[in-house]
Motif scaffolding. Structure first.
Motif, PDB file in Angstrom:
ATOM      1  N   GLY A  83     -45.734  26.164  10.889  1.00  0.00           N
ATOM      2  CA  GLY A  83     -46.624  27.135  10.261  1.00  0.00           C
ATOM      3  C   GLY A  83     -47.006  28.232  11.228  1.00  0.00           C
ATOM      4  O   GLY A  83     -46.167  29.003  11.676  1.00  0.00           O
ATOM      5  N   GLU A  84     -48.277  28.274  11.603  1.00  0.00           N
ATOM      6  CA  GLU A  84     -48.763  29.281  12.540  1.00  0.00           C
ATOM      7  C   GLU A  84     -49.064  28.669  13.903  1.00  0.00           C
ATOM      8  O   GLU A  84     -49.809  29.247  14.689  1.00  0.00           O
ATOM      9  N   GLY A  96     -52.435  28.218  18.011  1.00  0.00           N
ATOM     10  CA  GLY A  96     -52.393  28.490  16.577  1.00  0.00           C
ATOM     11  C   GLY A  96     -53.371  29.580  16.203  1.00  0.00           C
ATOM     12  O   GLY A  96     -53.824  30.357  17.062  1.00  0.00           O
ATOM     13  N   PHE A  97     -53.707  29.649  14.906  1.00  0.00           N
ATOM     14  CA  PHE A  97     -54.594  30.698  14.420  1.00  0.00           C
ATOM     15  C   PHE A  97     -55.666  30.108  13.517  1.00  0.00           C
ATOM     16  O   PHE A  97     -55.399  29.229  12.692  1.00  0.00           O
ATOM     17  N   ASP A  98     -56.871  30.609  13.704  1.00  0.00           N
ATOM     18  CA  ASP A  98     -57.988  30.283  12.818  1.00  0.00           C
ATOM     19  C   ASP A  98     -57.986  31.319  11.700  1.00  0.00           C
ATOM     20  O   ASP A  98     -57.991  32.525  11.960  1.00  0.00           O
ATOM     21  N   GLU A  99     -57.961  30.869  10.443  1.00  0.00           N
ATOM     22  CA  GLU A  99     -57.869  31.787   9.310  1.00  0.00           C
ATOM     23  C   GLU A  99     -59.124  32.633   9.124  1.00  0.00           C
ATOM     24  O   GLU A  99     -59.097  33.637   8.414  1.00  0.00           O
ATOM     25  N   GLU A 145     -59.082  36.661  11.534  1.00  0.00           N
ATOM     26  CA  GLU A 145     -58.241  35.579  12.034  1.00  0.00           C
ATOM     27  C   GLU A 145     -58.088  35.732  13.539  1.00  0.00           C
ATOM     28  O   GLU A 145     -57.998  36.845  14.053  1.00  0.00           O
ATOM     29  N   GLY A 146     -58.081  34.629  14.254  1.00  0.00           N
ATOM     30  CA  GLY A 146     -57.979  34.700  15.707  1.00  0.00           C
ATOM     31  C   GLY A 146     -57.164  33.551  16.270  1.00  0.00           C
ATOM     32  O   GLY A 146     -57.014  32.498  15.648  1.00  0.00           O
ATOM     33  N   GLY A 174     -61.188  29.121  21.602  1.00  0.00           N
ATOM     34  CA  GLY A 174     -60.612  30.447  21.422  1.00  0.00           C
ATOM     35  C   GLY A 174     -61.659  31.505  21.656  1.00  0.00           C
ATOM     36  O   GLY A 174     -62.575  31.328  22.475  1.00  0.00           O
ATOM     37  N   GLY A 175     -61.578  32.593  20.894  1.00  0.00           N
ATOM     38  CA  GLY A 175     -62.510  33.693  21.089  1.00  0.00           C
ATOM     39  C   GLY A 175     -63.875  33.459  20.502  1.00  0.00           C
ATOM     40  O   GLY A 175     -64.806  34.237  20.741  1.00  0.00           O
TER      41      GLY A 175
END
Length: 275
Positions: free
Chosen positions: A89-90, A109-112, A132-133, A159-160
């Protein structure tokens, strides 16, 4: 990443599809845990699984609204002995088995994020959209016996927008070593103040736009979570999977005006074709 109806559903399906799986030659997965994708059939080199899953889940963290979502499933993997590199996926990551007792997993990965439109009832109006980040996920599991029947699990997501961590115990059902069967994990979840405010805090600007009171969250204990995973090989190429997740929020989280429910839940089922 829901409730006990999902557990009952996947257990019923386990009874339907269990007999065909017994006729297969058993392949050794990196670790025999149903929650860990492994399409390698025990062999080094490339492997690929592609499928779809249907999820019934809460609309956002703390929501009392539910919805159905179709999600892609599967991954591209490359295995070399006790190391697997994957793109799912991502998420792009690596997992490795060490001393047959430690499983390490590192992924980017990515947070939606969250959008005001995630609430059909308008409960997020005025709070704005969250972008998204990228996030880093580091997970470690340690088996407590020779066959990964019981294990400890720890995970950090950062993450951020802050850091979330969990620690818990898991148990695997069944005697298969090909990654099929079922597994349950019980975890305690913690977050720092930045992560807590991302999901449940309300700034003065958001308060003025939404009419909700200003809410400043502190870090600490977030929730208790229960997660059930099921995976079964129907034949040489087709695989069925299911998941049920329940997260019960702490009193601090429940006090946030964004938390319209004291829990988050999800249940999902899907199929994967292994090439």
């Amino acid at each position: 990443m829901k409730k006990f109806t999902g557990v009952l559903l996947v257990m019923a399906l386990q009874g339907v599809f269990f007999q065909p799986a017994l006729a297969q030659e058993e392949k050794t997965a990196l670790v025999p845990l149903p929650s860990v994708d492994d399409f390698s059939r025990g062999d080094d080199g490339w492997s690929f699984g592609l499928g779809l899953g249907i999820e019934y889940e809460t609309a956002y963290e703390g929501s009392d609204e539910f919805g159905v979502e179709v999600q892609p499933a599967g991954a591209v993997q490359w295995r070399n002995g006790d190391d697997v590199f994957y793109f799912a996926g991502e998420a792009l990551g690596w997992r490795g088995l060490r001393s047959d007792t430690w499983l390490f997993d590192v992924a980017v990965g990515f947070d939606e994020g969250r959008e005001e439109g995630d609430s059909d009832d308008g409960h997020l109006d005025g709070l704005g959209d969250q972008d998204e980040g990228a996030e880093l996920v580091v997970q470690v599991r340690r088996t407590l016996d020779d066959d990964w029947r019981n294990h400890l699990v720890g995970r950090v997501v950062t993450g951020g927008d802050g850091t979330l961590g969990l620690f818990g115990v898991g148990h695997r059902f069944g005697n298969q070593y090909d990654g099929s069967g079922s597994e349950i994990n019980l975890v305690a979840v913690f977050h720092d103040s930045e992560y807590a405010n991302k999901g449940f805090g309300i700034t003065a600007e958001q308060s003025a736009a939404s009419g909700l009171p200003v809410t400043q969250m502190s870090g600490g204990f977030r929730s208790i979570g229960l997660n059930y995973n099921y995976r079964q090989n129907i034949n040489e190429n087709w695989q069925i999977f299911g998941e049920a997740l329940y997260e019960h929020f702490s009193s601090d989280v429940q006090d946030s005006p964004i938390a319209r429910s004291d829990y988050e839940a999800e249940v999902g089922i899907g199929f994967i074709y292994i090439f």
